[in-house]
Design an enzyme around this catalytic site. Sequence first.
Site, PDB file in Angstrom:
ATOM      1  N   SER A 199      85.962  61.796 135.075  1.00  0.00           N
ATOM      2  CA  SER A 199      86.986  61.304 134.157  1.00  0.00           C
ATOM      3  C   SER A 199      86.467  60.054 133.444  1.00  0.00           C
ATOM      4  O   SER A 199      85.445  60.106 132.765  1.00  0.00           O
ATOM      5  CB  SER A 199      88.284  61.046 134.929  1.00  0.00           C
ATOM      6  N   GLU A 320      92.696  71.165 133.570  1.00  0.00           N
ATOM      7  CA  GLU A 320      92.666  69.699 133.558  1.00  0.00           C
ATOM      8  C   GLU A 320      94.041  69.109 133.253  1.00  0.00           C
ATOM      9  O   GLU A 320      94.517  68.179 133.902  1.00  0.00           O
ATOM     10  CB  GLU A 320      91.670  69.201 132.499  1.00  0.00           C
ATOM     11  N   HIS A 416      93.080  68.298 136.879  1.00  0.00           N
ATOM     12  CA  HIS A 416      92.175  67.150 136.809  1.00  0.00           C
ATOM     13  C   HIS A 416      92.094  66.467 138.174  1.00  0.00           C
ATOM     14  O   HIS A 416      93.115  66.236 138.831  1.00  0.00           O
ATOM     15  CB  HIS A 416      92.716  66.174 135.765  1.00  0.00           C
TER      16      HIS A 416
END
Length: 529
Positions: A199, A320, A416
């Site tokens: 990320s 995600e 995610h």
Amino acid sequence: MTADRRDPVVRTPYGDVRGTYEYGDGDGHGDRIAVFRGIPYAAPPFGPRRFRPPSPPEPWSGVRDAVAFGPTPPKPPYSEAFARYLSDPVVPGDDCLNLNVWTPEPGHGARLPVMVWIHGGALTRGSSAVPVYDGAAFARDGVVLVSLNYRLGVEGYGLFPDAPPNLGLRDQLAALEWVRESIAGFGGDPDRVTLAGQSAGAISVGALLAMPRARGLFRRAVLQSGPPEALDRDKVRRMVRRMANRLKVPATAEAFAAVDRSALAEAQAEVGRLSSPVLGGPAFGIVVDGDLLPTDPLEALTEHGAAPGIDLLMGWTRDEHRLWLVPGGLQERVDRLGTVALAGARARCHCGPEIPRAYRELHPDKGVADLVGRLVTDHLLRVPLHRVADARVDQARSYLYEFAWSSGLPALGSCHALELGFVFDTGDTSASAKLAGEHPPRDLATALHSAWVGFVAEGTPGWPVWDHTHPVRVFDSPDDEPLAFGPYDPELALWAADARRPRRVQGGGTFVTSGGGPLPALRRFRRSP
């Protein structure tokens, strides 16, 4: 983890540190590893050092205990909706620029491969103390694992007229320089360093790949769920100005440094409340500064041949967007908005109307929220990573993968950050269970963790290198085909065609659609992490 009474001691450039021996199976048997926590790599960034580049720590005499995680940088807590899924411990104290080392063999001479981990958290949250990031499994498998803290939010990424930009990125560079100087004492090889992040950590890795000053500090890199990118400087300045207005102080580093840390974090959380990766909004981020980072990282890697010879492992999760839409019920609200939400996604992605229409045709079984999420995720993440892999075919090896296993918790899918417990083989921790649910599949953790270890140690994760066939390793249930060829090629073709399509504006001329602000209809529903 079970500690051993005999303590390992290692000399660093600033003094000796004492860690502890631990055993991964918890009962005093199995592979013994040495763990050092909370080692300072830079001086505390407060007092006269606040909003200044990192400086070396003060040397110490004697042996410094390194058995507990060091202080974490100032940060606001996650909102209640996100705290259900994400752990973010807080360790008080000023000495927050510290790192941790897990090693199977401390001492000079081992020359083991090294992985340096940069955590995610939107550059506003997270730390190396998150339990999911425990490095014991990497050390068990012959890799020296280093994880680090860096300044977050306005402390690390605010833009001020009286302070240098990208301070958090400068912290990461200082930590890499510490690794270069010190890791041999922990059994690591400074010439076999892999830089990895997820990320915001992956975005940081992308910037470090493009940074001239970082050359020679790492040999390979992993970008998980984050593209090489830089934010528009005006967008970051607006975030600072909104905080200044809320705090009723000038938008200068000097004025912000006089504000209590908790008040600063509270103002940052309130100003960022309407931010979302899917829906846009104000944010902090890395910026092109003409000095440390002279060029946009994506442009540097795809057009200017930055980081030649550095092999890449790049991945994403299939869903995600679910982490950003499921907490707080935003997924259902976006579904109800229908075409309004799709129009907002078009603005967020700077694309023409053909893209949302084509996504409906490609994915007729998806609801509106999943269409919006996939469209935005492709634009922000998958398309840039594919571009990087395509651009580097002749100068370095790239390997791409998708994590597609669905969480055991309702509606999260393969969201995610779900893959992190599998990467670190920490699926049995309560922090990992917050996203994955109880008893995630061990064979999948073994497969993904082993792929990372293989890349760090030998330069190959175990599947074909990226070429014109676009091989993507899919990590899902054992019954699925593990390798797919060009699974996102239809979407990539849409974005490539859209990039070539000029659009008319009132008054003549052409431009590529701009935008990126939040959907007006969703503003009252949005909640940030």
